[in-house]
Design a protein around this motif. Structure first.
Motif, short mmCIF file in Angstrom:
data_model
loop_
_atom_site.label_atom_id
_atom_site.label_comp_id
_atom_site.label_asym_id
_atom_site.label_seq_id
_atom_site.Cartn_x
_atom_site.Cartn_y
_atom_site.Cartn_z
N LEU A 102 0.81 -1.23 0.00
CA LEU A 102 0.00 0.00 0.00
C LEU A 102 0.84 1.27 0.00
O LEU A 102 0.48 2.28 0.59
N GLY A 103 2.01 1.20 -0.64
CA GLY A 103 2.88 2.36 -0.72
C GLY A 103 3.97 2.43 0.33
O GLY A 103 4.86 3.29 0.25
N TRP A 104 3.94 1.53 1.32
CA TRP A 104 4.94 1.56 2.39
C TRP A 104 6.14 0.70 1.96
O TRP A 104 6.30 -0.42 2.39
N TYR A 105 6.98 1.25 1.12
CA TYR A 105 8.06 0.48 0.51
C TYR A 105 9.17 0.10 1.48
O TYR A 105 9.79 -0.95 1.35
N SER A 106 9.44 0.94 2.47
CA SER A 106 10.56 0.66 3.38
C SER A 106 10.31 -0.58 4.23
O SER A 106 11.20 -1.42 4.41
N PHE A 138 9.83 -2.94 -3.27
CA PHE A 138 10.48 -1.65 -3.02
C PHE A 138 10.32 -0.72 -4.22
O PHE A 138 9.89 0.43 -4.08
N LEU A 139 10.66 -1.21 -5.41
CA LEU A 139 10.63 -0.37 -6.61
C LEU A 139 9.20 0.05 -6.97
O LEU A 139 8.96 1.21 -7.29
N ALA A 140 8.27 -0.90 -6.90
CA ALA A 140 6.88 -0.61 -7.28
C ALA A 140 6.25 0.41 -6.34
O ALA A 140 5.57 1.35 -6.78
N ASN A 141 6.47 0.25 -5.05
CA ASN A 141 5.85 1.15 -4.08
C ASN A 141 6.56 2.49 -3.98
O ASN A 141 5.93 3.50 -3.69
N MET A 142 7.87 2.50 -4.24
CA MET A 142 8.58 3.77 -4.29
C MET A 142 8.13 4.56 -5.53
O MET A 142 7.90 5.77 -5.46
N ALA A 186 -7.17 12.74 -4.15
CA ALA A 186 -5.76 12.98 -3.84
C ALA A 186 -5.23 12.01 -2.79
O ALA A 186 -4.02 11.86 -2.63
N LEU A 187 -6.14 11.33 -2.07
CA LEU A 187 -5.73 10.44 -1.00
C LEU A 187 -5.36 9.05 -1.50
O LEU A 187 -4.76 8.27 -0.76
N ALA A 188 -5.71 8.73 -2.74
CA ALA A 188 -5.48 7.37 -3.24
C ALA A 188 -4.05 7.08 -3.69
O ALA A 188 -3.50 6.04 -3.32
N PRO A 189 -3.41 7.95 -4.48
CA PRO A 189 -2.12 7.56 -5.07
C PRO A 189 -1.01 7.24 -4.07
O PRO A 189 -0.27 6.28 -4.25
N SER A 190 -0.89 8.02 -3.01
CA SER A 190 0.22 7.83 -2.06
C SER A 190 0.01 6.63 -1.14
O SER A 190 0.96 6.13 -0.55
N GLY A 191 -1.24 6.19 -0.97
CA GLY A 191 -1.50 5.07 -0.07
C GLY A 191 -1.16 5.42 1.36
O GLY A 191 -1.55 6.47 1.87
N ALA A 192 -0.39 4.55 1.99
CA ALA A 192 -0.02 4.75 3.39
C ALA A 192 0.81 6.01 3.60
O ALA A 192 0.85 6.56 4.71
#
Length: 200
Positions: free
Chosen positions: A102-106, A125-129, A150-156
């Motif tokens: 959900l965008g939390w790549y780390s 990592f690459l996909a979520n970054m 605007a809340l959807a793209p960044s996810g977490a």
């Protein structure tokens, strides 16, 4: 703002390639987290300074919206991951595992690499970054349709790195929902990872 972001990303890549090595990673991580904490602190001051916004959100309709948004983002993220499995030929479970970040790549990249597969962890990592970077481009466009998109793209990431961008292109009211969205998605990521992790 978008052009400035990509300009500094390009400068950072060039600086990292020509002047820095892996031995500087710890220092760079510390600088990155300090900058992130400062951005979130400033966004928090802006939200907290608008007391009427906090009161406005404390009603059944707003609470329902605060739950519906991360639910929709989760369904969309996993649905997109499932679709990517058909397009790329990737194993469905692996694709869903990548999407469950959900965008939390780390966090996702470390957990997946450690418990399952370094290859899938790298893809996560690459996909979520990339998701977070593309969010900077998508948000200014999506707000023209509906501010809450605007809340959807960044996810977490809407509770940290995405929060200042959301507030800039929307308002403090939407920014408060962005923080709640990011918080709930952040809590959900470890659950999804544990459920979808093969062999768990």
């Amino acid at each position: 703002m978008v052009y400035a972001i990509f300009t500094f990303i390009a400068l950072g890549i060039a600086g990292g390639y020509f002047f820095l090595g892996l031995e500087h990673k710890d220092l760079l991580d510390e600088i990155l987290m300090s900058a992130l904490y400062f951005m979130v602190f400033v966004a928090g001051i802006e939200i907290g300074g608008n007391r009427h916004i906090i009161k406005k959100i404390c009603n059944p309709q707003s609470i329902l919206l605060a739950v519906a948004i991360p639910t929709a983002v989760t369904i969309g993220s996993l649905g997109g991951a499932a679709l990517s499995a058909f397009v790329t030929g990737m194993e469905m479970r692996d694709a869903l595992l990548v999407g469950s970040a959900l965008g939390w790549y780390s966090l996702s990249s470390v957990v997946i690499s450690t418990l399952y597969s370094v290859e899938i962890g790298t893809i996560a990592f690459l996909a979520n970054m990339l998701r977070e970077v593309l969010a900077f481009l998508a948000i200014p466009l999506l707000v023209k349709i509906n501010k809450f998109l605007a809340l959807a793209p960044s996810g977490a990431a809407t509770m940290d790195s995405g929060l200042p961008v959301v507030i800039k292109y929307t308002n403090i009211h939407v920014g408060l929902f962005a923080f709640i969205n990011g918080l709930l998605l952040t809590l959900l990521v470890p659950v999804l990872l544990s459920v979808l992790m093969p062999g768990q």
